[in-house]
Design a protein around this motif. Structure first.
Motif: not given
Length: 443
Positions: A173-178
């Motif tokens: 949700q913070r925009g990281a590629q997880v």
């Protein structure tokens, strides 16, 4: 009275003691290692996701009653319990005496045996982790992760239990590629069966989280002391700017063990949440009752409430009478639990826990509720409903008129009557079970 641990269990106990003290004289000292005000640990993922500011999840400060006062020592670590003198020794040199001592020391994150996780000298503590590698247990962990993540940051979460799923969702949700790497066969295997886990995995994919199960992390690749990849057992490397260790927790029992108290997985307590020392108690993640370490917020709260009733000025604290033998097998003291004038029993008999989690995405929320044992025994009744088009999954196991376990996924609204029946160990309501499973839970 001294409470060692300023987290959810210790703070709840202090609150309830003040409420019950009324005009009676009661002095409570809460010693907390974290410098922050007490907070709701369950909501740390919401802080990481940016939904809440840290102060929003702060717990209410116990208000002093007419005769009760609460002193909180934050950023102070207890290093030893001196039972012969009934004092605790702190890292700042203070000696704090106690009439009753409550250990609410919580738990520590499990650090997996990854190559490259620690320096060759073998110092295995959280302060020695490579740059970019984080546990996810405390407010400091949460704030450090929040400061490090940016849109496009490559993040690998190791561990696909409840904590790992929550961390992966928040980072996405913070925009990281997880990427979520889990050694087990399916996500949240302690709470979910394979069918429910498949639905959860689809929802995680909709959030942009890449999930790998039956995938064992073998080591970290670092450039100097900064992580740049997670190496898997098959030799494949996952590039990473951030690595989150979500491999479970372990009860903090060092103080109790050094003080000579009985320790198994947790600090062994009886039905009064009392250790072998009649003036030392344990609650929350560090406590083991009847062979069970719960590690859940609901159990910690319930234990705190029971202990507050026991330790409130009426009835008085027990006089010292030496160490009491624990009953074999159960770990319970043979003495009967004290009762109030109204005859209410002050015993803790265990917690019927219910796990709740809400995951949000562009396609809408996915609510999860899991309780008990969802694996039926011969003769049990199973009701199982799945609707792939609506992303819903319902499974409950029933024996007679009692719920044994269940898994509910989808837009639940509320678990309602099913939750009440489970947590209270009550008979199922007369409403047909199919209706409870296909509507809002009977609320």
């Amino acid at each position: 009275m001294v409470i060692v641990g300023g987290g959810m269990a210790g703070t709840r106990l202090a609150q309830q003691l003040v409420v019950r003290a009324g005009e009676a004289t009661l002095d409570v000292t809460v010693i907390g290692e974290e410098p922050h005000p007490a907070y709701n640990r369950v909501l740390l993922a919401e802080v990481l996701a940016g939904r809440y500011a840290p102060e929003v999840i702060a717990l209410p400060t116990p208000a002093a009653g007419t005769g009760a006062g609460v002193r909180r020592l934050s950023g102070v670590r207890v290093v030893r319990v001196d039972r012969p003198t009934a004092e605790v020794l702190c890292d700042d040199g203070r000696r704090v005496p106690y009439d009753a001592l409550v250990l609410a020391t919580g738990s520590n994150p499990v650090l997996p045996p990854l190559r490259g996780l620690f320096e060759p000298d073998g110092r295995d503590d959280l302060q020695a982790l490579p740059d970019g590698v984080h546990a996810f247990r405390t407010m400091d962990d949460c704030l450090a992760l929040g400061a490090a993540v940016r849109p496009g940051t490559r993040a690998v979460v190791i561990g696909g239990g409840l904590l790992g799923v929550s961390a992966a969702r928040a980072l996405a949700q913070r925009g990281a590629q997880v990427v979520l790497a889990h050694q087990g066969e399916h996500l949240m295997e302690r709470q979910l069966d394979s069918g429910a886990s498949r639905l959860l995995r689809r929802h995680m994919a909709a959030l942009g989280v890449e999930v790998h199960t039956e995938c064992r992390a073998r080591g970290l690749r670092t450039d100097g002391r900064a992580v740049h990849a997670v190496e898997l057992a098959d030799g494949y490397a996952l590039e990473a700017d951030l690595v989150v260790l979500a491999c479970g927790v372990r009860p903090r029992v060092g103080l109790a063990r050094a003080a000579g108290l009985e320790v198994a997985r947790g600090i062994v307590v009886d039905d009064e949440l009392r250790t072998r020392d009649p003036r030392v108690f344990a609650i929350g993640d560090c406590a083991e009752h009847d062979g069970v370490v719960y590690g859940l917020a609901g159990a910690a709260q319930e234990q705190a409430d029971v202990l507050a009733r026991l330790l409130s000025p009426t009835p008085p604290l027990p006089e010292p009478r030496g160490l009491r033998p624990l009953a074999p097998h159960r770990g319970s003291a043979p003495d009967p639990a004290p009762q109030s004038p109204e005859g209410l029993d002050f015993r803790y008999t265990g917690t019927r826990a219910l796990t709740r989690l809400t995951l949000t995405s562009t396609s809408g929320p996915l609510d999860l509720a899991a309780f008990g044992n969802p694996t039926p025994a011969p003769g049990d009744d199973v009701i199982h409903l799945t609707d792939a088009t609506r992303n819903t999954y319902r499974k409950v196991v029933v024996r007679g008129d009692r719920l044994l376990g269940g898994i509910l996924l989808g837009d639940l609204g509320t678990v309602g009557a099913l939750a009440r029946a489970w947590e209270g160990d009550e008979p199922l309501p007369a409403t047909p079970l199919l209706h409870l499973l296909t509507n809002d839970g009977g609320s």
